[in-house]
Design a protein around this motif. Structure first.
Motif, short mmCIF file in Angstrom:
data_model
loop_
_atom_site.label_atom_id
_atom_site.label_comp_id
_atom_site.label_asym_id
_atom_site.label_seq_id
_atom_site.Cartn_x
_atom_site.Cartn_y
_atom_site.Cartn_z
N ALA A 86 32.50 49.13 33.23
CA ALA A 86 33.32 48.93 34.43
C ALA A 86 34.63 48.27 34.01
O ALA A 86 34.78 47.81 32.86
CB ALA A 86 32.59 48.05 35.44
N LEU A 87 35.57 48.22 34.92
CA LEU A 87 36.86 47.55 34.66
C LEU A 87 36.89 46.23 35.42
O LEU A 87 36.45 46.13 36.57
CB LEU A 87 38.02 48.44 35.11
N ARG A 88 37.43 45.22 34.73
CA ARG A 88 37.62 43.90 35.34
C ARG A 88 39.04 43.44 35.07
O ARG A 88 39.69 43.91 34.13
CB ARG A 88 36.64 42.88 34.77
N TYR A 89 39.52 42.53 35.90
CA TYR A 89 40.81 41.91 35.62
C TYR A 89 40.66 40.99 34.41
O TYR A 89 39.64 40.30 34.25
CB TYR A 89 41.30 41.11 36.82
N ALA A 90 41.69 40.97 33.57
CA ALA A 90 41.64 40.11 32.38
C ALA A 90 42.07 38.69 32.69
O ALA A 90 41.73 37.76 31.96
CB ALA A 90 42.53 40.70 31.28
N ASP A 91 42.83 38.50 33.76
CA ASP A 91 43.34 37.18 34.11
C ASP A 91 42.73 36.71 35.42
O ASP A 91 42.15 37.49 36.18
CB ASP A 91 44.87 37.21 34.23
N GLY A 92 42.93 35.43 35.70
CA GLY A 92 42.47 34.87 36.97
C GLY A 92 40.96 34.86 37.08
O GLY A 92 40.25 34.60 36.10
N PRO A 93 40.43 35.19 38.26
CA PRO A 93 38.98 35.17 38.47
C PRO A 93 38.23 36.26 37.70
O PRO A 93 37.00 36.25 37.66
CB PRO A 93 38.84 35.39 39.99
N GLN A 94 38.95 37.24 37.12
CA GLN A 94 38.35 38.33 36.33
C GLN A 94 37.31 39.11 37.15
O GLN A 94 36.20 39.37 36.69
CB GLN A 94 37.73 37.77 35.05
N LEU A 95 37.70 39.49 38.35
CA LEU A 95 36.79 40.21 39.24
C LEU A 95 36.60 41.65 38.79
O LEU A 95 37.48 42.25 38.15
CB LEU A 95 37.35 40.21 40.67
N TYR A 96 35.45 42.20 39.14
CA TYR A 96 35.19 43.62 38.90
C TYR A 96 36.05 44.45 39.84
O TYR A 96 36.30 44.07 40.99
CB TYR A 96 33.72 43.95 39.14
N ILE A 97 36.49 45.61 39.36
CA ILE A 97 37.29 46.52 40.16
C ILE A 97 36.38 47.61 40.71
O ILE A 97 35.61 48.23 39.98
CB ILE A 97 38.42 47.15 39.31
N THR A 98 36.45 47.80 42.01
CA THR A 98 35.63 48.81 42.68
C THR A 98 36.54 49.81 43.39
O THR A 98 37.76 49.64 43.43
CB THR A 98 34.71 48.15 43.72
N GLU A 99 35.94 50.85 43.94
CA GLU A 99 36.72 51.83 44.69
C GLU A 99 37.42 51.16 45.88
O GLU A 99 38.51 51.56 46.27
CB GLU A 99 35.81 52.96 45.20
N GLN A 100 36.78 50.13 46.45
CA GLN A 100 37.36 49.46 47.60
C GLN A 100 38.52 48.53 47.20
O GLN A 100 39.48 48.36 47.96
CB GLN A 100 36.30 48.63 48.34
N SER A 101 38.44 47.93 46.03
CA SER A 101 39.46 46.95 45.63
C SER A 101 40.51 47.51 44.68
O SER A 101 41.46 46.81 44.33
CB SER A 101 38.77 45.74 44.97
#
Length: 729
Positions: free
Chosen positions: A50-65
């Protein structure tokens, strides 16, 4: 030619490999994009990534986000949320202590991600964490990370708090005064409560345990009763001497207070008084050696509001004129004022004089003064205040009544009528009966300096009212005018935040009627002098340049930026975000922060941005998307008044809740200025009046003491001949 709006340029990292620079087509499925990324590093099984943000909270990226990805964002390829949840769950249940500790540490960080939390919870992860707590075999860091992960997961609202077992609650909150530093409480009916009251437990565990108990109380009616059985407010008071957990302890006290049934709140307040909560807060918190932070200020404000709300029942209770016990209170007021302590009461002669005495006491209904207390508010609360003054400040009471009852010049101050109206006014000023405002920190230190702070406050204010009445040489017809002045005196003084009742008295003495008149005149800026047509014309000419000046100030403030709190997060673990306008006024930059900043935040740290050209409109209050959604926390008038949202293309929004009214006005004005719309806030109107008045006074300095005519001077008649010249010869 600019790139299509559906194409986003990003960098994607993978440990041990060079980053890939990619153009992501937002129209393509996310799974296809992940497959391309995996192919670039020759990784098989793209469905496991999956893809996540590298900075900040490093959340997972979904179709919705995924629509939140902006140009220049740095992403990271990671194992999928489902795979990560399964791995962590297996490691948490492993026998290796070190492996379990590292897994719990990583879980505590990942649990804030809603995507990961959904997967972990679906695998019965919360039940696993609860059993670890109930087992009583976790200590120190391991227990702290377990409780942190549990709290983060529950905060997503995916699982109901009602499913929490009683044994879990008791382990967090069970009282055990016998336990020593090596003891861990484990009972058949609970676990969490035990950590709260162990004398040598780690501060981090205490913080998380208190936060969990607070969330239980606020989010579940049934859990409130369970927690209340395990934890009493008296037991929580012992934690107030520890500066690291003061805020958590007061927050839990407030939660128990807020959710308590109405018939138990008075009992709870009595317990708090017996345990000297007020004096402990005064000495260890308000007068402690640390400055009071925003969250502590909020909790003190909540406690203040909940304490004053105990008055609501009396405030909304009408007097029953047929109730002899209530009538006896009025008789007692008359006796103290006119009979003296040793005089007999109830004689026929005195009964005949009651009507006259009630008139001198200042009641509106001289025959049956009980009728004066049938209006709510203030109801019986006004009578309670009057009796407190008469008994506890008897000399003051007798002086006020007698000096007014002996006057025959129609300037007497009606004590009874004034006391009733003053009580109603104080209830309005202190918002008795209203729920605490989520974003408010407006507590008053002086209310923590006395066990009967409300009654003492009334006693100070009734003396102020009597003094102001005399200064105004008021008559009965001036009653409403006097009350308006007194309200202004009280509100101005409360805004100064006096630290004690004595300081309140001193500041009120300084705000005499003449001083109020001077302040009013100063604030009015002599408006009556600026109503002539020439002055009005000058004002109209000045106004555009003053508005431009205000506009530039607003835009400069937006360029400096402001910090906002994320609505709905637990206050003890607040999350912040920062937003500021680019120096060329073309882009809004924003991003999450770990803590509230002390100054400006560099643009480099704000990873997200919105072009001003994409902004369609700015909405406020109930029209905001985040105000339309019902929150578990009760939204209130103040939060609504400070909420605004930016609606931008295609159909996105950025939601704000300003920290105070000033920032709300600054940002709504600035955004309206960016969009070429009128700045209509109260702050703009105030600034405009102030700056125009100052500018006009400066321009009219040379005309001081010169009367400006209503009309321009007449044009002189034409000369009889134009045959005239100057002879310089």
């Amino acid at each position: 030619m600019p790139p299509p709006s559906d194409i986003v340029k990003v960098a994607i990292e993978w440990p041990g490999a060079n980053a890939q620079l990619m153009e992501i087509d937002q129209k393509k499925p996310l799974s296809s994009i992940i497959r391309e990324v995996c192919d670039g590093w020759s990784l098989s099984g793209s469905e496991q990534f999956a893809l996540r943000y590298a900075d900040g909270p490093q959340l997972y990226i979904t179709e919705q986000s995924r629509s939140e990805i902006k140009n220049g964002t740095i992403l990271r390829l990671a194992i999928s949320s489902a795979r990560a949840a399964r791995q962590l769950l297996d490691r948490i249940q492993s026998h290796g202590i070190d492996s379990r500790l590292e897994a719990l540490k990583e879980l505590a960080k990942l649990s804030a991600d809603p995507t990961f939390a959904t997967e972990f919870i679906s695998m019965e992860g919360i039940g696993t964490l609860a059993r670890l707590v109930e087992s009583g075999t976790h200590f120190g860091e391991m227990l702290a990370f377990t409780l942190t992960a549990f709290l983060e997961l529950m905060d997503h609202g995916i699982v109901s708090w009602d499913l929490i077992s009683l044994s879990f609650i008791k382990q967090v909150g069970k009282v055990s005064v016998e336990c020593n530093r090596d003891c861990i409480i484990c009972g058949s009916v609970g676990e969490i409560a035990g950590y709260v009251n162990q004398p040598m437990v780690d501060v981090s565990i205490l913080q998380r345990s208190l936060a969990i108990l607070e969330s239980m109380v606020l989010n579940s009616h049934s859990l409130y009763h369970r927690v209340a059985q395990e934890i009493t407010v008296g037991q929580l008071i012992g934690h107030l001497s520890n500066q690291e957990i003061q805020t958590y302890a007061i927050a839990l006290i407030n939660a128990l207070f807020l959710k308590a049934p109405e018939d138990r709140r008075q009992e709870m307040a009595s317990t708090l008084a017996q345990k000297h909560l007020r004096s402990i807060i005064l000495n260890h918190v308000i007068r402690g050696n640390r400055p009071i932070k925003a969250e502590m200020a909020h909790q003190l404000y909540v406690l203040q509001v909940l304490t004053f709300n105990l008055l609501e029942e009396r405030m909304m209770t009408k007097m029953d004129p047929s109730d002899q016990a209530q009538r006896d209170i009025i008789f007692e007021l008359r006796r103290i004022a006119f009979d003296g302590e040793n005089d007999p009461s109830g004689t026929e002669k005195r009964k005949a004089m009651y009507t006259k005495d009630y008139k001198m006491l200042g009641f509106t209904n001289h025959v049956n003064p009980a009728m004066d207390f049938t209006q709510t508010p203030p109801g019986m609360l006004a009578l309670d205040n009057m009796l407190y003054l008469a008994k506890l400040h008897q000399d003051t009471y007798i002086r006020i009544v007698l000096e007014n009852s002996s006057r025959e010049d129609k300037h007497e101050c009606p004590f009874g009528r004034c006391a009733i109206e003053l009580t109603r006014m104080l209830c309005e000023i202190l918002q008795v009966g209203e729920l605490p405002n989520e974003g408010c920190n407006d507590y008053h230190p002086m209310f923590f300096t006395h066990d009967r702070a409300w009654e003492e406050f009334f006693c100070v204010c009734i003396q102020l009212l009597n003094k102001t009445w005399k200064e105004m040489r008021a008559t009965a017809e001036d009653f409403n005018k006097v009350m308006q002045v007194v309200r202004e005196q009280i509100t101005r003084t409360l805004a100064m935040k006096p630290s004690s009742l004595d300081q309140l008295k001193g500041k009120l003495r300084g705000l005499s009627y003449s001083e109020i008149l001077r302040l009013r005149q100063s604030e009015r800026m002599s408006q009556d002098d600026f109503q002539s047509p020439p002055i009005i014309e000058l004002r109209e000419r000045i106004q555009p340049e003053i508005l431009e000046l205000i506009k530039q100030q607003r835009l400069n403030r937006l360029c400096e930026g402001s910090c906002f709190r994320k609505l709905g997060n637990r206050r003890r673990q607040e999350k912040f975000w920062f937003c500021r306008l680019s120096l060329n006024h073309k882009v809004l930059h924003y991003g999450d922060l770990d803590e509230s900043p002390q100054g400006e935040v560099p643009f480099e740290l704000l990873t997200d941005k919105i072009p001003v050209s994409d902004i369609k409109s700015v909405v406020t209050g109930k029209d905001c998307p985040h105000m339309k959604e019902k929150s578990a926390l009760k939204q209130n008038k103040e939060v609504l008044e400070q909420a605004f949202s930016i609606l931008y293309d295609p159909d996105e929004n950025l939601n704000f809740v300003a920290p105070n009214k000033y920032e709300y006005c600054i940002w709504t004005d600035g955004l309206c200025a960016l969009l070429g719309r009128e700045m209509g806030s109260d702050l703009t109107r105030s600034d405009l009046d102030t700056l125009i008045s100052m500018e006009m006074k400066l321009r009219l300095l040379d005309l001081e003491n010169i009367t400006i005519p209503e009309a321009p001077p007449p044009v002189p008649k034409e000369p009889s001949t134009y045959n005239f010249t100057y002879n310089y010869g």
